[in-house]
Write a protein that holds these residues in place. Sequence first.
Motif: not given
Length: 149
Positions: A4, A8, A81, A84-85
């Motif tokens: 994640i 990002s 996953v 969405e994050r």
Amino acid sequence: MDYITEASRTILPLASTNQQVVALAEFVADKMGGPIERDKLHEFSWELHITEIKFDLKCNVVPIGKISKGTFYHRALLFKVLAERIGIGCTLVRGEYNRAWNEVKLVEEAPPGIPAVLIPPQVFIVDLMYQPGYLMKEGTAEADRYRRI
């Protein structure tokens, strides 16, 4: 969490949602064993890898971040996953025979003189297996072929 954070940092700065979807697909495929040639899919031994993880953990629940050789289902779940994050809207669709795929709604580039807001978004299936990042328009023969054995 590492996935994640990395997604990002590297994907969010991209200018368009289309670019973000393509980059995320490439990221997921890289983490799950890379692209696979369609006619070599039967040689991609993901079952043994998953079994080894279950044995090591002494558990049938496998954290998605531990999988480094995943197929359709694993890749689609990780894509969902992470998407969405980081704020990319998508759906996870489950098919037959451990097939799963992600669908995203994207607006194609507007022709000159037409504002992009007037063009409705279209559904695309994201290739995570053969050509990671390739977007197939829903309803096309190639999209249907991707979803089936």
